[in-house]
Design a protein around this motif. Sequence first.
Motif, PDB file in Angstrom:
ATOM      1  N   PHE A   8       0.652  -1.158   0.021  1.00  0.00           N
ATOM      2  CA  PHE A   8      -0.051  -0.181  -0.062  1.00  0.00           C
ATOM      3  C   PHE A   8       0.923   1.370   0.117  1.00  0.00           C
ATOM      4  CE2 PHE A   8      -3.065  -3.030   1.444  1.00  0.00           C
ATOM      5  CZ  PHE A   8      -4.129  -2.573   0.704  1.00  0.00           C
ATOM      6  N   SER A   9       1.901   1.281   0.528  1.00  0.00           N
ATOM      7  CA  SER A   9       2.943   2.356   0.622  1.00  0.00           C
ATOM      8  C   SER A   9       3.807   2.356  -0.559  1.00  0.00           C
ATOM      9  CB  SER A   9       3.660   2.402   1.816  1.00  0.00           C
ATOM     10  OG  SER A   9       4.410   1.451   1.940  1.00  0.00           O
ATOM     11  N   ALA A  10       4.663   1.503  -0.752  1.00  0.00           N
ATOM     12  CA  ALA A  10       5.880   1.422  -1.872  1.00  0.00           C
ATOM     13  C   ALA A  10       5.112   0.781  -3.107  1.00  0.00           C
ATOM     14  CB  ALA A  10       6.834   0.545  -1.195  1.00  0.00           C
ATOM     15  N   GLY A  11       4.028  -0.038  -3.296  1.00  0.00           N
ATOM     16  CA  GLY A  11       3.596  -0.503  -4.315  1.00  0.00           C
ATOM     17  C   GLY A  11       4.043  -1.996  -4.470  1.00  0.00           C
ATOM     18  N   ILE A  12       3.791  -2.801  -5.603  1.00  0.00           N
ATOM     19  CA  ILE A  12       4.057  -3.842  -5.875  1.00  0.00           C
ATOM     20  C   ILE A  12       4.902  -3.990  -7.481  1.00  0.00           C
ATOM     21  CG2 ILE A  12       3.665  -6.494  -6.252  1.00  0.00           C
ATOM     22  CD1 ILE A  12       1.360  -5.846  -4.190  1.00  0.00           C
ATOM     23  N   GLY A  13       6.061  -4.477  -7.413  1.00  0.00           N
ATOM     24  CA  GLY A  13       6.742  -4.395  -8.634  1.00  0.00           C
ATOM     25  C   GLY A  13       6.438  -3.042  -9.473  1.00  0.00           C
ATOM     26  N   PHE A  14       6.005  -3.111 -10.592  1.00  0.00           N
ATOM     27  CA  PHE A  14       5.827  -1.730 -11.499  1.00  0.00           C
ATOM     28  C   PHE A  14       4.251  -1.085 -11.085  1.00  0.00           C
ATOM     29  CE2 PHE A  14       3.674  -4.962 -13.794  1.00  0.00           C
ATOM     30  CZ  PHE A  14       2.459  -4.523 -14.259  1.00  0.00           C
ATOM     31  N   VAL A  15       3.553  -1.573 -10.184  1.00  0.00           N
ATOM     32  CA  VAL A  15       2.244  -1.034  -9.604  1.00  0.00           C
ATOM     33  C   VAL A  15       2.638  -0.080  -8.513  1.00  0.00           C
ATOM     34  CG1 VAL A  15       0.007  -1.472  -8.857  1.00  0.00           C
ATOM     35  CG2 VAL A  15       1.110  -2.910 -10.645  1.00  0.00           C
TER      36      VAL A  15
END
Length: 143
Positions: free
Chosen positions: A70-77
Motif C-alpha cells: 500500500f505504501s511502496a507498491g508491488i513491482g511496477f504498480v
Amino acid sequence: MSELSRQRPQFRNINAFKDLTTYRLPAAGWVSILHRISGALMFVLLPLIVWLFDTSVSSEISYERFSSAFSAGIGFVPGWLFKLVVLAIIWAYLHHLIAGLRHLYMDARHAVTKQFGKSSAVVTLVLSIGLTVVLGAKLFGLY
C-alpha cells in the motif's frame, strides 16, 4: 371528441446511436446495472482478494509485505494505484451487498412499487458511495 378518435401514444425502440445519449435511466436502472458491474468486478478481482487475505494473515513477514504494497507498491504498480484498485473492490463489495439486501427486502415484503423502487435505489446509491468515501479516506490516510 370521442374516445376512439383520440391519438394513442406510439411506442418505439430506441436508436442506439441517436437516442442513447439523451435517454435518462431511472435510479433503479442505475442500481441494477451497477449491481451487475460490481458482481463482475468482484469476480474478476477474486484472485487479488484471495492474495490480499492470504498475505495479511499468513505470518508477520507476509503482513509486512502486505502493508508495504500500500505504501511502496508491488513491482511496477505504484502504491496509490494499488490503493485505487482496493478502493474499487471496497465499492464493489459495499454496493453489491446493499443492492442485494434491497432486492431481498423487496422480494420478502413484496414491496415492488414504483415509489419504493425509486427511494430504495437512491438510498442504495447514497449508502454505497458514502461508505466508500469514508473507507477510502481511511485507506488513503486522511484520518
